[in-house]
Design a protein around this motif. Sequence first.
Motif, PDB file in Angstrom:
ATOM      1  N   PHE A  43       0.852  -1.186   0.000  1.00 52.64           N
ATOM      2  CA  PHE A  43       0.000   0.000   0.000  1.00 52.64           C
ATOM      3  C   PHE A  43       0.890   1.238   0.000  1.00 52.64           C
ATOM      4  CE2 PHE A  43      -2.497  -3.332   2.012  1.00 52.64           C
ATOM      5  CZ  PHE A  43      -3.632  -3.298   1.228  1.00 52.64           C
ATOM      6  N   HIS A  44       0.667   2.097  -0.976  1.00 53.21           N
ATOM      7  CA  HIS A  44       1.414   3.342  -1.086  1.00 53.21           C
ATOM      8  C   HIS A  44       0.502   4.470  -0.614  1.00 53.21           C
ATOM      9  CE1 HIS A  44       4.488   1.171  -3.353  1.00 53.21           C
ATOM     10  NE2 HIS A  44       3.511   0.666  -4.086  1.00 53.21           N
ATOM     11  N   GLU A  45       0.762   4.963   0.565  1.00 54.25           N
ATOM     12  CA  GLU A  45      -0.067   6.012   1.150  1.00 54.25           C
ATOM     13  C   GLU A  45       0.389   7.363   0.615  1.00 54.25           C
ATOM     14  OE1 GLU A  45       0.318   5.541   5.349  1.00 54.25           O
ATOM     15  OE2 GLU A  45      -0.633   3.560   5.375  1.00 54.25           O
ATOM     16  N   VAL A  46      -0.547   8.096   0.008  1.00 50.27           N
ATOM     17  CA  VAL A  46      -0.221   9.397  -0.570  1.00 50.27           C
ATOM     18  C   VAL A  46      -1.192  10.447  -0.046  1.00 50.27           C
ATOM     19  CG1 VAL A  46       0.656   8.321  -2.688  1.00 50.27           C
ATOM     20  CG2 VAL A  46      -1.707   9.124  -2.600  1.00 50.27           C
ATOM     21  N   THR A  47      -0.740  11.679  -0.054  1.00 55.00           N
ATOM     22  CA  THR A  47      -1.624  12.804   0.255  1.00 55.00           C
ATOM     23  C   THR A  47      -2.017  13.453  -1.073  1.00 55.00           C
ATOM     24  OG1 THR A  47       0.317  14.217   0.582  1.00 55.00           O
ATOM     25  CG2 THR A  47      -0.665  13.233   2.539  1.00 55.00           C
ATOM     26  N   ALA A  48      -3.309  13.502  -1.316  1.00 56.54           N
ATOM     27  CA  ALA A  48      -3.827  14.044  -2.570  1.00 56.54           C
ATOM     28  C   ALA A  48      -4.066  15.539  -2.442  1.00 56.54           C
ATOM     29  CB  ALA A  48      -5.116  13.342  -2.942  1.00 56.54           C
ATOM     30  N   LYS A  49      -3.870  16.255  -3.538  1.00 52.36           N
ATOM     31  CA  LYS A  49      -4.185  17.681  -3.577  1.00 52.36           C
ATOM     32  C   LYS A  49      -5.649  17.909  -3.937  1.00 52.36           C
ATOM     33  CE  LYS A  49       0.491  19.186  -4.808  1.00 52.36           C
ATOM     34  NZ  LYS A  49       1.315  19.925  -5.805  1.00 52.36           N
ATOM     35  N   SER A  50      -6.235  16.957  -4.654  1.00 55.72           N
ATOM     36  CA  SER A  50      -7.637  17.036  -5.047  1.00 55.72           C
ATOM     37  C   SER A  50      -8.176  15.623  -5.153  1.00 55.72           C
ATOM     38  CB  SER A  50      -7.776  17.757  -6.389  1.00 55.72           C
ATOM     39  OG  SER A  50      -9.110  17.702  -6.854  1.00 55.72           O
ATOM     40  N   VAL A  51      -9.457  15.431  -4.817  1.00 54.44           N
ATOM     41  CA  VAL A  51     -10.055  14.108  -4.959  1.00 54.44           C
ATOM     42  C   VAL A  51     -11.280  14.126  -5.868  1.00 54.44           C
ATOM     43  CG1 VAL A  51      -9.196  13.238  -2.765  1.00 54.44           C
ATOM     44  CG2 VAL A  51     -11.436  14.354  -2.846  1.00 54.44           C
ATOM     45  N   LEU A  52     -11.840  15.302  -6.128  1.00 55.31           N
ATOM     46  CA  LEU A  52     -12.948  15.407  -7.060  1.00 55.31           C
ATOM     47  C   LEU A  52     -12.408  15.417  -8.486  1.00 55.31           C
ATOM     48  CD1 LEU A  52     -15.257  18.063  -5.373  1.00 55.31           C
ATOM     49  CD2 LEU A  52     -15.922  15.733  -6.004  1.00 55.31           C
ATOM     50  N   ASN A  53     -12.870  14.486  -9.300  1.00 52.51           N
ATOM     51  CA  ASN A  53     -12.413  14.366 -10.684  1.00 52.51           C
ATOM     52  C   ASN A  53     -13.556  14.659 -11.640  1.00 52.51           C
ATOM     53  OD1 ASN A  53      -9.851  13.206  -9.791  1.00 52.51           O
ATOM     54  ND2 ASN A  53     -11.084  11.407  -9.285  1.00 52.51           N
ATOM     55  N   ARG A  54     -13.318  15.547 -12.584  1.00 58.44           N
ATOM     56  CA  ARG A  54     -14.335  15.909 -13.576  1.00 58.44           C
ATOM     57  C   ARG A  54     -14.368  14.859 -14.682  1.00 58.44           C
ATOM     58  NH1 ARG A  54     -16.829  20.913 -14.962  1.00 58.44           N
ATOM     59  NH2 ARG A  54     -18.588  20.347 -16.314  1.00 58.44           N
ATOM     60  N   VAL A  55     -15.541  14.337 -14.989  1.00 58.21           N
ATOM     61  CA  VAL A  55     -15.689  13.391 -16.081  1.00 58.21           C
ATOM     62  C   VAL A  55     -15.538  14.145 -17.400  1.00 58.21           C
ATOM     63  CG1 VAL A  55     -17.271  11.762 -17.196  1.00 58.21           C
ATOM     64  CG2 VAL A  55     -17.195  11.932 -14.702  1.00 58.21           C
ATOM     65  N   PRO A  56     -14.804  13.595 -18.371  1.00 57.09           N
ATOM     66  CA  PRO A  56     -14.622  14.293 -19.643  1.00 57.09           C
ATOM     67  C   PRO A  56     -15.949  14.705 -20.270  1.00 57.09           C
ATOM     68  CG  PRO A  56     -13.165  12.411 -19.522  1.00 57.09           C
ATOM     69  CD  PRO A  56     -14.057  12.327 -18.326  1.00 57.09           C
ATOM     70  N   ALA A  57     -15.955  15.867 -20.891  1.00 58.22           N
ATOM     71  CA  ALA A  57     -17.185  16.432 -21.449  1.00 58.22           C
ATOM     72  C   ALA A  57     -17.837  15.517 -22.474  1.00 58.22           C
ATOM     73  CB  ALA A  57     -16.885  17.794 -22.075  1.00 58.22           C
ATOM     74  N   GLY A  58     -17.047  14.740 -23.228  1.00 64.00           N
ATOM     75  CA  GLY A  58     -17.598  13.867 -24.247  1.00 64.00           C
ATOM     76  C   GLY A  58     -18.078  12.533 -23.733  1.00 64.00           C
ATOM     77  N   SER A  59     -17.933  12.302 -22.441  1.00 64.03           N
ATOM     78  CA  SER A  59     -18.326  11.017 -21.875  1.00 64.03           C
ATOM     79  C   SER A  59     -19.843  10.856 -21.883  1.00 64.03           C
ATOM     80  CB  SER A  59     -17.819  10.896 -20.439  1.00 64.03           C
ATOM     81  OG  SER A  59     -18.361   9.757 -19.804  1.00 64.03           O
ATOM     82  N   ARG A  60     -20.300   9.597 -21.964  1.00 62.29           N
ATOM     83  CA  ARG A  60     -21.722   9.317 -21.915  1.00 62.29           C
ATOM     84  C   ARG A  60     -22.140   8.859 -20.520  1.00 62.29           C
ATOM     85  NH1 ARG A  60     -23.433   6.084 -27.279  1.00 62.29           N
ATOM     86  NH2 ARG A  60     -25.450   6.477 -26.310  1.00 62.29           N
ATOM     87  N   MET A  61     -21.252   9.006 -19.555  1.00 58.85           N
ATOM     88  CA  MET A  61     -21.603   8.614 -18.199  1.00 58.85           C
ATOM     89  C   MET A  61     -22.730   9.496 -17.648  1.00 58.85           C
ATOM     90  SD  MET A  61     -19.696   6.026 -17.394  1.00 58.85           S
ATOM     91  CE  MET A  61     -19.857   5.517 -19.106  1.00 58.85           C
ATOM     92  N   PRO A  62     -23.611   8.945 -16.832  1.00 63.02           N
ATOM     93  CA  PRO A  62     -24.731   9.727 -16.299  1.00 63.02           C
ATOM     94  C   PRO A  62     -24.367  10.498 -15.040  1.00 63.02           C
ATOM     95  CG  PRO A  62     -24.965   7.450 -15.655  1.00 63.02           C
ATOM     96  CD  PRO A  62     -23.741   7.504 -16.533  1.00 63.02           C
TER      97      PRO A  62
END
Length: 368
Positions: A43-62
């Motif tokens: 397990f590689h424990e890291v400190t993240a600067k951001s955790v919210l990820n924007r889904v690409p605009a062209g994605s068909r995800m709901p």
Amino acid sequence: MRWDAQTLTPPPGEASGGAAPALLPLAGLVRSVTTPEFAGITFHEVTAKSVLNRVPAGSRMPFEWTINPYRGCSHACVYCFARKTHTYLDFDAGLDFDRQVVVKVNSAEVLRKELAKPSWGRHQVALGTNTDPYQRAEGRYQLMPGIITALAESGTPLSILTKGTLLARDIPLLKTAASQVPVGLGISLAMTDEALSEAVEPGTPGPRARLKLVSRLREAGLPCGVMAMPILPWLSDSDEALDSLFSSLAAAGATGVTAGALYLKPGGTREWFMKWIAAHHPELAGRYRRLYGSGSYAAKEYRSWLAGKVRYFKARHGFGNSSGFSHRDLEDDPRGEEAEYPAGIIPQGPAGTPGSGTPAGAGQLTLF
């Protein structure tokens, strides 16, 4: 043996002594840990600067936003579509994906700061889109309670997709969250054959355990859709297998089901799965190569055939009118299958209605 005693790479500023160096220069690396409880896994424990990820605009995800507190997954599913994303960290898509797990240990703290920004529009946030947030390590790190609480208290709708029965730990918390915001829940389960499950997804709880989880969620008054993906050609696509699957899901009380054929993304998943097939089912290796050709999707004829089978068994077991049927006239548009989610997973309700806006500094254009 204490977890801290297993540190391979100490926190910055501490003497390293005889500790082994970090395997990779991961951004924000705090330490790398092994323990007998998770034999063979680091397990590689890291400190993240951001955790919210924007889904690409062209994605068909709901959904427009995702959170993935872990990268890599000890479920070790040989068909996992996310394997290629591990190569972005200079790990390989095979054993490293299963055994080198990155943990964003400050996920909840960073998320609260992002959600507090005036620009956050309370869009739905999906968890479990890349690697499983309830893989075994969650029992140690306990990141999900803080994430769920932060989302609910900010008025942000959330959805969770998992194979991990550890989700049951958080049922009381999820019930509380569901009284504050729309909550969607989904279980990934595509077979009832325990032996086949053990072979292709060796790190996951077995089908019986996941069916019990579906029932527990429904008994708690929570929604629970099921992603019956992937259906494996010649391994889990027989009439007997599909009838067993849909009858079991109906008995467990699933609110909806999406079914779809195996997807073999090149650059990681395809190569790893084909290696597994050649080793464990050599009689099928040539058939798989012909069925998939050089692409990611099974041939149109197979998808059409499977669509008919799935339609029949869904209707037979009471799912005929449920939303999210991934083979709905999609023979000429296989990517459409990726965006289909069954009833129960996508949050529904007036509370926390998504607005608009992007939090400054949030991750962009990534599903991980």
